[in-house]
Design a protein around this motif. Structure first.
Motif, PDB file in Angstrom:
ATOM      1  N   TYR A   6     -31.685  25.453 -22.771  1.00  0.00           N
ATOM      2  CA  TYR A   6     -31.684  26.899 -23.439  1.00  0.00           C
ATOM      3  C   TYR A   6     -32.833  27.516 -23.187  1.00  0.00           C
ATOM      4  O   TYR A   6     -33.047  28.755 -23.526  1.00  0.00           O
ATOM      5  N   ASN A  57     -31.185  29.961 -20.467  1.00  0.00           N
ATOM      6  CA  ASN A  57     -29.918  30.865 -21.260  1.00  0.00           C
ATOM      7  C   ASN A  57     -29.143  29.971 -21.784  1.00  0.00           C
ATOM      8  O   ASN A  57     -28.924  28.812 -21.837  1.00  0.00           O
ATOM      9  N   ASN A  58     -28.206  30.828 -22.820  1.00  0.00           N
ATOM     10  CA  ASN A  58     -27.089  29.859 -23.420  1.00  0.00           C
ATOM     11  C   ASN A  58     -26.189  28.862 -22.889  1.00  0.00           C
ATOM     12  O   ASN A  58     -25.761  28.102 -23.051  1.00  0.00           O
ATOM     13  N   LYS A  59     -25.747  29.675 -21.399  1.00  0.00           N
ATOM     14  CA  LYS A  59     -24.563  29.035 -20.813  1.00  0.00           C
ATOM     15  C   LYS A  59     -25.349  27.872 -20.180  1.00  0.00           C
ATOM     16  O   LYS A  59     -24.722  26.738 -20.308  1.00  0.00           O
ATOM     17  N   LYS A  63     -21.726  22.289 -27.848  1.00  0.00           N
ATOM     18  CA  LYS A  63     -22.124  23.582 -27.905  1.00  0.00           C
ATOM     19  C   LYS A  63     -21.271  24.322 -27.283  1.00  0.00           C
ATOM     20  O   LYS A  63     -20.807  24.052 -26.216  1.00  0.00           O
ATOM     21  N   PHE A  64     -21.085  25.650 -27.554  1.00  0.00           N
ATOM     22  CA  PHE A  64     -20.107  26.847 -26.954  1.00  0.00           C
ATOM     23  C   PHE A  64     -21.346  27.685 -26.240  1.00  0.00           C
ATOM     24  O   PHE A  64     -22.465  27.561 -26.939  1.00  0.00           O
ATOM     25  N   GLU A  65     -21.014  28.271 -25.268  1.00  0.00           N
ATOM     26  CA  GLU A  65     -22.118  29.134 -24.663  1.00  0.00           C
ATOM     27  C   GLU A  65     -22.456  30.433 -25.377  1.00  0.00           C
ATOM     28  O   GLU A  65     -23.554  30.909 -25.125  1.00  0.00           O
ATOM     29  N   LYS A  66     -21.658  30.627 -26.398  1.00  0.00           N
ATOM     30  CA  LYS A  66     -22.389  31.789 -27.372  1.00  0.00           C
ATOM     31  C   LYS A  66     -23.624  31.391 -27.894  1.00  0.00           C
ATOM     32  O   LYS A  66     -24.398  32.594 -28.316  1.00  0.00           O
ATOM     33  N   GLY A  67     -24.181  30.494 -28.245  1.00  0.00           N
ATOM     34  CA  GLY A  67     -25.458  29.984 -28.716  1.00  0.00           C
ATOM     35  C   GLY A  67     -25.393  28.621 -29.097  1.00  0.00           C
ATOM     36  O   GLY A  67     -24.634  28.013 -29.742  1.00  0.00           O
ATOM     37  N   PHE A  89     -23.647  27.503 -32.425  1.00  0.00           N
ATOM     38  CA  PHE A  89     -21.950  27.554 -32.327  1.00  0.00           C
ATOM     39  C   PHE A  89     -21.562  26.116 -31.640  1.00  0.00           C
ATOM     40  O   PHE A  89     -21.886  25.872 -30.460  1.00  0.00           O
ATOM     41  N   GLU A 141     -20.115  26.530 -37.124  1.00  0.00           N
ATOM     42  CA  GLU A 141     -21.318  26.788 -36.961  1.00  0.00           C
ATOM     43  C   GLU A 141     -22.534  26.236 -37.934  1.00  0.00           C
ATOM     44  O   GLU A 141     -22.276  25.968 -39.044  1.00  0.00           O
TER      45      GLU A 141
END
Length: 116
Positions: free
Chosen positions: A44, A47-49, A101-105, A108, A113
């Motif tokens: 992280y 980045n989120n991805k 985790k999802f790439e959104k953050g 998520f 959530e």
């Protein structure tokens, strides 16, 4: 359903703890290594991805089983313990509601959530 999932994760955490108990190691190893899989959160910083990718690799139960079994049959204790720790830690995280985790953050997850 939430309670059922938490009970299932608790059972898997207890299973992993039992499996560690079969190892000829001090319990200090279990305690000391338990949070090592959280190193995956360092993704992280980029980045989120990348964060989601590395977090999910270090918290994937299927991968934990493969690593553990890879060590079990040829009697490679380091791999066995790595698999057990990954499995135990992942179960603990999911028991607390921290899913893959999802790439959104970070907040998520496949369990919903975080903090909602």
């Amino acid at each position: 359903m939430k309670t059922t999932l938490k009970l299932e994760e608790l059972a898997m955490l207890l299973l992993a703890t039992w499996a560690f108990g079969l190892q000829d190691l001090s319990w200090w190893w279990f305690i000391g290594l338990f949070f090592v899989p959280d190193v995956g959160m360092l993704g992280y910083l980029f980045n989120n991805k990348w964060g989601a990718f590395f977090y999910n690799i270090f918290h994937h139960k299927g991968l934990a089983i493969v690593i553990g079994l890879t060590g079990y049959y040829p009697k490679l204790q380091e791999l066995e313990v790595a698999g057990i720790i990954l499995f135990a830690h992942s179960s603990f995280d999911r028991l607390l509601g921290y899913g893959l985790k999802f790439e959104k953050g970070f907040k998520f997850t496949h369990l919903g959530e975080i903090g909602k």
